[in-house]
Design an enzyme around this catalytic site. Structure first.
Site, short mmCIF file in Angstrom:
data_model
loop_
_atom_site.label_atom_id
_atom_site.label_comp_id
_atom_site.label_asym_id
_atom_site.label_seq_id
_atom_site.Cartn_x
_atom_site.Cartn_y
_atom_site.Cartn_z
N LYS A 34 -7.93 47.68 -44.89
CA LYS A 34 -9.38 47.83 -44.71
C LYS A 34 -9.75 47.46 -43.27
O LYS A 34 -8.94 46.86 -42.54
CB LYS A 34 -10.13 46.96 -45.72
CG LYS A 34 -9.83 45.49 -45.62
CD LYS A 34 -10.29 44.75 -46.86
CE LYS A 34 -9.88 43.32 -46.80
NZ LYS A 34 -10.94 42.35 -46.92
N TYR A 254 -21.54 33.04 -14.88
CA TYR A 254 -22.92 32.90 -15.37
C TYR A 254 -23.21 31.47 -15.79
O TYR A 254 -22.37 30.81 -16.39
CB TYR A 254 -23.13 33.78 -16.60
CG TYR A 254 -23.36 35.23 -16.29
CD1 TYR A 254 -24.43 35.66 -15.52
CD2 TYR A 254 -22.50 36.19 -16.82
CE1 TYR A 254 -24.63 37.01 -15.27
CE2 TYR A 254 -22.70 37.54 -16.58
CZ TYR A 254 -23.77 37.95 -15.80
OH TYR A 254 -23.97 39.27 -15.56
C1 LIG Z 1 -9.44 41.31 -52.70
C2 LIG Z 1 -8.60 41.02 -51.50
N1 LIG Z 1 -7.27 40.98 -51.62
C3 LIG Z 1 -6.45 40.73 -50.57
C4 LIG Z 1 -6.98 40.49 -49.32
C5 LIG Z 1 -6.06 40.17 -48.18
O1 LIG Z 1 -6.27 38.88 -47.73
P1 LIG Z 1 -5.41 38.28 -46.51
O2 LIG Z 1 -5.76 39.10 -45.32
O3 LIG Z 1 -5.87 36.89 -46.40
O4 LIG Z 1 -3.99 38.44 -46.90
C6 LIG Z 1 -8.37 40.50 -49.16
C7 LIG Z 1 -8.95 40.22 -47.84
O5 LIG Z 1 -10.07 39.93 -47.63
C8 LIG Z 1 -9.20 40.77 -50.27
O6 LIG Z 1 -10.53 40.79 -50.16
#
Ligand SMILES: Cc1ncc(COP(=O)(O)O)c(C=O)c1O
Length: 356
Positions: A34, A254
């Site tokens: 994602k 700055y």
């Molecule tokens: C439902 C879910 N599973 C797995 C993950 C993966 O988590 P991580 O990046 O901490 O391994 C996420 C990340 O936000 C998540 O929302």
């Protein structure tokens, strides 16, 4: 050309995926891609992650991009669909849904025959105490029983709020998950993100869902990637575009927040918050040049930062690692009061992107 470049090391990504396989040899891997593969660029990452069993994304648009790029692995929508009409695309592109509220269950039931004909699993989310998404006990047991009775193949799923620490909620979440699992057997199960993959080998079950560890950053504040045997996938770099000799008492940047305590040589580097480099600076921050850590001084501007190169031979054009193998993204994050996840995800469109 201005050099602000994100290099993606696909070998490192494959190495980290293999680490997941070593740690959870009996589980299928749902690689979390994602947010544009945690800011790394979905296209290059999908290619490197070819050996994964499935992908996890936050929304339909992210899933459609994966299909558009030609990948056929199962994809889980970890928040499910956001409206009834998205179910048509779910069927068309063969996506697996999480259900975390009753409307989603009804939307799914309305497409029951097509969904089941495609052999898609439904992921039923338990709210075991994080209070973000999911059904609580006992409602979840009724939901699962109903879906099973309707012929669905279900995956019981949940997410830890504190898998990276020893928080007392962990035990509650674990016990609730096991309670529902037992009440709904036989059922597929999944509850481990990266931190939980390391901490809870006994909870790996059918599917693990690694995210941050794939990209070679640490889910733990007190363990770096070397200790976890992971390799940073992203190197973010820029170069020196100006050199200034300054005298004791002169200001830099700055707000004139930095005052030279002695005569020094500073370099200006072509990176700033306009590229996604953080500006918060709550603790001393560093970049790396030739594997040496060099202090960042003064405020981060939109397009530039200043660094103190008094103890180093550098010139215009010298490459500067903002984060990568020497200066870890997790350390830059700590110096700026945030986490590696955020820095990786919030890079802007401006840096060039290259695949190693
Ligand atoms: C439902 C879910 N599973 C797995 C993950 C993966 O988590 P991580 O990046 O901490 O391994 C996420 C990340 O936000 C998540 O929302």
């Amino acid at each position: 050309m201005r050099q602000a470049t994100v290099y993606i090391d696909s070998t490192a990504l494959q190495y980290n995926l293999n680490r997941v396989k070593q740690l959870a040899p009996n589980s299928k891997i749902v690689s979390m891609v994602k947010a544009n593969a945690y800011g790394h660029g979905i296209k290059d990452c999908l290619n490197a992650l070819e050996a994964t069993d499935a992908f996890g994304v936050a929304c339909l648009e992210e899933a459609l991009e994966i299909r558009r790029l030609g990948y056929l692995q199962p994809i889980t929508l970890i928040e499910g669909v956001f409206s009834a009409d998205e179910m048509t695309q779910v069927i068309q592109h063969q996506l697996e849904c999480v259900v975390h509220h009753t409307q989603q269950v009804e939307w799914l039931l309305a497409h029951k025959d097509q969904y089941q004909a495609l052999d898609l699993k439904v992921w039923v989310k338990l709210n075991s105490g994080m209070n973000r998404l999911g059904f609580k006990i006992p409602e979840i047991i009724n939901v699962i029983q109903r879906l099973k009775a309707e012929g669905f193949s279900c995956v019981l799923t949940m997410h830890f709020a504190n898998a990276d620490t020893d928080h007392p909620l962990n035990e509650q979440q674990k016990m609730q998950f096991l309670q529902v699992k037992q009440a709904c057997e036989p059922i597929l199960t999944s509850c481990c993100n990266s931190a939980a993959i390391y901490r809870y080998p006994e909870l790996h079950f059918d599917f693990v869902r690694p995210g941050i560890m794939l990209y070679g950053a640490s889910p733990f504040a007190d363990k770096n990637v070397e200790a976890l045997d992971l390799k940073p996938v992203m190197t973010f770099s820029a170069e020196i575009i100006a050199l200034n000799q300054i005298q004791q008492g002169e200001y830099v940047g700055y707000g004139s927040t930095y005052v030279a305590t002695q005569d020094m040589t500073i370099a200006i580097v072509s990176i700033g918050y306009g590229d996604g480099y953080p500006r918060a600076y709550i603790k001393p921050n560093f970049v790396a040049i030739h594997d040496q850590l060099i202090p960042v001084i003064g405020r981060v501007s939109m397009d530039m930062i200043a660094i103190d190169i008094s103890n180093l031979n550098a010139e215009i054009g010298t490459k500067v690692e903002l984060w990568g193998n020497t200066r870890l993204v997790d350390d830059v994050a700590e110096a700026n009061g945030t986490i590696g996840y955020e820095l990786l995800c919030r890079l802007s469109q401006r840096p060039q992107r290259r695949l190693n």
